[in-house]
Design an enzyme around this catalytic site. Structure first.
Site, PDB file in Angstrom:
ATOM      1  N   MET A   1       7.936 -10.188 -46.562  1.00  0.00           N
ATOM      2  CA  MET A   1       8.745 -10.532 -47.742  1.00  0.00           C
ATOM      3  C   MET A   1       8.624  -9.346 -48.693  1.00  0.00           C
ATOM      4  O   MET A   1       8.032  -9.434 -49.779  1.00  0.00           O
ATOM      5  CB  MET A   1       8.235 -11.850 -48.353  1.00  0.00           C
ATOM      6  CG  MET A   1       8.587 -13.059 -47.493  1.00  0.00           C
ATOM      7  SD  MET A   1       7.511 -14.475 -47.786  1.00  0.00           S
ATOM      8  CE  MET A   1       6.155 -14.053 -46.680  1.00  0.00           C
TER       9      MET A   1
ATOM     10  N   HIS B   1       0.091 -16.435 -38.301  1.00  0.00           N
ATOM     11  CA  HIS B   1       1.199 -16.082 -39.198  1.00  0.00           C
ATOM     12  C   HIS B   1       0.643 -15.379 -40.431  1.00  0.00           C
ATOM     13  O   HIS B   1      -0.215 -15.905 -41.136  1.00  0.00           O
ATOM     14  CB  HIS B   1       1.946 -17.355 -39.604  1.00  0.00           C
ATOM     15  CG  HIS B   1       3.208 -17.109 -40.372  1.00  0.00           C
ATOM     16  ND1 HIS B   1       4.411 -16.798 -39.766  1.00  0.00           N
ATOM     17  CD2 HIS B   1       3.462 -17.134 -41.699  1.00  0.00           C
ATOM     18  CE1 HIS B   1       5.354 -16.656 -40.695  1.00  0.00           C
ATOM     19  NE2 HIS B   1       4.802 -16.838 -41.888  1.00  0.00           N
TER      20      HIS B   1
ATOM     21  N   SER C   1      -0.392 -20.215 -41.168  1.00  0.00           N
ATOM     22  CA  SER C   1      -0.226 -19.129 -42.149  1.00  0.00           C
ATOM     23  C   SER C   1      -1.543 -18.913 -42.873  1.00  0.00           C
ATOM     24  O   SER C   1      -2.039 -19.813 -43.574  1.00  0.00           O
ATOM     25  CB  SER C   1       0.842 -19.504 -43.169  1.00  0.00           C
ATOM     26  OG  SER C   1       0.700 -18.652 -44.299  1.00  0.00           O
TER      27      SER C   1
ATOM     28  N   HIS D   1       5.284 -11.890 -41.190  1.00  0.00           N
ATOM     29  CA  HIS D   1       6.488 -12.248 -41.956  1.00  0.00           C
ATOM     30  C   HIS D   1       6.536 -11.358 -43.194  1.00  0.00           C
ATOM     31  O   HIS D   1       5.741 -11.521 -44.115  1.00  0.00           O
ATOM     32  CB  HIS D   1       6.374 -13.739 -42.317  1.00  0.00           C
ATOM     33  CG  HIS D   1       7.473 -14.266 -43.162  1.00  0.00           C
ATOM     34  ND1 HIS D   1       7.412 -15.503 -43.761  1.00  0.00           N
ATOM     35  CD2 HIS D   1       8.681 -13.739 -43.511  1.00  0.00           C
ATOM     36  CE1 HIS D   1       8.522 -15.719 -44.451  1.00  0.00           C
ATOM     37  NE2 HIS D   1       9.300 -14.659 -44.325  1.00  0.00           N
TER      38      HIS D   1
ATOM     39  N   MET E   1      13.502 -20.495 -43.218  1.00  0.00           N
ATOM     40  CA  MET E   1      12.645 -20.780 -44.374  1.00  0.00           C
ATOM     41  C   MET E   1      13.026 -22.156 -44.914  1.00  0.00           C
ATOM     42  O   MET E   1      14.140 -22.355 -45.388  1.00  0.00           O
ATOM     43  CB  MET E   1      12.863 -19.739 -45.473  1.00  0.00           C
ATOM     44  CG  MET E   1      12.283 -18.362 -45.196  1.00  0.00           C
ATOM     45  SD  MET E   1      10.526 -18.327 -44.795  1.00  0.00           S
ATOM     46  CE  MET E   1       9.784 -19.117 -46.220  1.00  0.00           C
TER      47      MET E   1
ATOM     48  N   MET F   1       3.723 -10.061 -48.931  1.00  0.00           N
ATOM     49  CA  MET F   1       4.589 -10.179 -50.119  1.00  0.00           C
ATOM     50  C   MET F   1       4.325  -8.997 -51.054  1.00  0.00           C
ATOM     51  O   MET F   1       3.174  -8.558 -51.192  1.00  0.00           O
ATOM     52  CB  MET F   1       4.278 -11.476 -50.857  1.00  0.00           C
ATOM     53  CG  MET F   1       4.390 -12.722 -49.987  1.00  0.00           C
ATOM     54  SD  MET F   1       4.154 -14.219 -50.952  1.00  0.00           S
ATOM     55  CE  MET F   1       4.119 -15.458 -49.650  1.00  0.00           C
TER      56      MET F   1
ATOM     57  N   ASP G   1       1.662 -13.611 -43.980  1.00  0.00           N
ATOM     58  CA  ASP G   1       2.701 -13.506 -45.007  1.00  0.00           C
ATOM     59  C   ASP G   1       2.442 -12.281 -45.878  1.00  0.00           C
ATOM     60  O   ASP G   1       1.463 -12.238 -46.622  1.00  0.00           O
ATOM     61  CB  ASP G   1       2.705 -14.775 -45.870  1.00  0.00           C
ATOM     62  CG  ASP G   1       3.286 -15.961 -45.129  1.00  0.00           C
ATOM     63  OD1 ASP G   1       4.410 -15.831 -44.604  1.00  0.00           O
ATOM     64  OD2 ASP G   1       2.610 -17.003 -45.052  1.00  0.00           O
TER      65      ASP G   1
ATOM     66  N   ASP H   1       9.345 -22.441 -41.357  1.00  0.00           N
ATOM     67  CA  ASP H   1       8.237 -22.020 -42.222  1.00  0.00           C
ATOM     68  C   ASP H   1       8.411 -22.581 -43.631  1.00  0.00           C
ATOM     69  O   ASP H   1       9.372 -22.240 -44.320  1.00  0.00           O
ATOM     70  CB  ASP H   1       8.232 -20.473 -42.264  1.00  0.00           C
ATOM     71  CG  ASP H   1       7.094 -19.886 -43.079  1.00  0.00           C
ATOM     72  OD1 ASP H   1       6.216 -20.637 -43.536  1.00  0.00           O
ATOM     73  OD2 ASP H   1       7.096 -18.643 -43.235  1.00  0.00           O
TER      74      ASP H   1
HETATM   75  C1  DX5 Z   1       6.046 -18.868 -47.943  1.00  0.00           C
HETATM   76  C2  DX5 Z   1       5.386 -18.427 -46.667  1.00  0.00           C
HETATM   77  C3  DX5 Z   1       4.869 -19.539 -45.819  1.00  0.00           C
HETATM   78  C4  DX5 Z   1       3.838 -20.397 -46.491  1.00  0.00           C
HETATM   79  C5  DX5 Z   1       3.672 -21.675 -45.760  1.00  0.00           C
HETATM   80  O1  DX5 Z   1       6.620 -17.768 -48.550  1.00  0.00           O
HETATM   81  O2  DX5 Z   1       6.300 -17.695 -45.877  1.00  0.00           O
HETATM   82  O3  DX5 Z   1       4.387 -19.035 -44.599  1.00  0.00           O
HETATM   83  O4  DX5 Z   1       2.614 -19.769 -46.606  1.00  0.00           O
HETATM   84  O5  DX5 Z   1       2.780 -22.457 -46.464  1.00  0.00           O
HETATM   85  P1  DX5 Z   1       2.879 -24.045 -46.458  1.00  0.00           P
HETATM   86  O6  DX5 Z   1       2.753 -24.497 -45.054  1.00  0.00           O
HETATM   87  O7  DX5 Z   1       1.723 -24.450 -47.314  1.00  0.00           O
HETATM   88  O8  DX5 Z   1       4.216 -24.410 -47.062  1.00  0.00           O
HETATM   89 ZN    ZN Z   2       5.761 -17.108 -43.766  1.00  0.00          ZN
END
Ligand code: DX5
Ligand code: ZN
Length: 219
Positions: free
Chosen positions: A69, A34, A9, A67, A138, A38, A36, A176
């Site tokens: 969010m 990956h 990620s 991903h 998750m 948000m 993320d 994840d």
């Molecule tokens: C959280 C994300 C993850 C996160 C994982 O909302 O979806 O992908 O970045 O990070 P680590 O591996 O540090 O928990």
């Molecule tokens: Zn993620």
């Protein structure tokens, strides 16, 4: 079993040099990238969107495992396709019509994923099993990197492994949040075929990435 995909990620990368970071994890053996996304509304954090994904696209040939969010999702699907996302994963809570959203993702030539929050039951995917290419468990509440793995999610992984096996389809089962060398094997034994890791991959800087990725692979 040696076929587990590692999807670092980039949330934990150095955002001042994201292109270089993507090249580094690619060269270090990442199987997917990956990303993320948000929106500060669906989750209490803001990250990045399609223009940055588009800018990163030339830096790796690996699949971009995006991903989302964000809520809503549907108005942005075409933008993520244009930006070069290969897999687009959404949360069922992000909109009222999950089946329609998954169809729309596939109609834009992307693979469709569903992400289940820690409290979301596995039956959220019961009637969309034919419409998904990836299910993401998750193992932390979404929003931030660096949180601790929630152990109850191992049971959810086992239940989803069973559901996926019953379909006979090659659906990626991804986990994840909070993955580290110490708990990756438990997730693999429970049935995942893909592991997302942010802080565990990016710690120690580029010289450590290859060893950090290798440490998450099946023993
Ligand atoms: C959280 C994300 C993850 C996160 C994982 O909302 O979806 O992908 O970045 O990070 P680590 O591996 O540090 O928990
Ligand atoms: Zn993620």
């Amino acid at each position: 079993m040696s076929s587990v995909l590692i999807s670092p990620s980039i949330l934990s990368a150095d955002f001042a040099k994201l292109g270089e970071e993507v090249r580094s994890i690619d060269e270090a053996g990442a199987d997917m990238i990956h990303v993320d996304v948000m929106d500060g509304h669906f989750v209490p954090n803001l990250t990045l969107g399609p223009p940055i994904i588009k800018a990163l696209r030339p830096h790796s040939q690996k699949r971009f495992d995006v991903h989302l969010m964000i809520a809503p999702v549907d108005p942005f699907i075409a933008d993520f396709a244009d930006a070069g996302a290969d897999i687009l994963t959404v949360h069922p809570e992000a909109g009222p019509h999950l089946h329609r959203t998954l169809q729309s993702i596939r109609s834009h030539d992307m693979k469709a994923g569903v992400a289940l929050n820690p409290a979301t039951p596995v039956d959220a995917v019961d009637y969309v099993m034919d419409d998904v290419d990836l299910i993401l468990v998750m193992s932390v509440n979404p929003g931030f990197g660096g949180q601790s793995f929630i152990d109850s999610q191992l049971r959810k992984i086992e239940a989803l492994r069973h559901k996926i096996d019953q379909t006979g389809r090659d659906i990626i089962l991804e986990v994840d949040g909070g993955l580290k060398p110490e708990n990756a094997q438990a997730a693999i034994s429970a049935g995942v075929t893909a592991i997302v890791a942010g802080s565990a991959v990016f710690k120690g800087g580029p010289e450590a990435y290859a060893a950090n990725i290798a440490a998450l692979r099946p023993k």
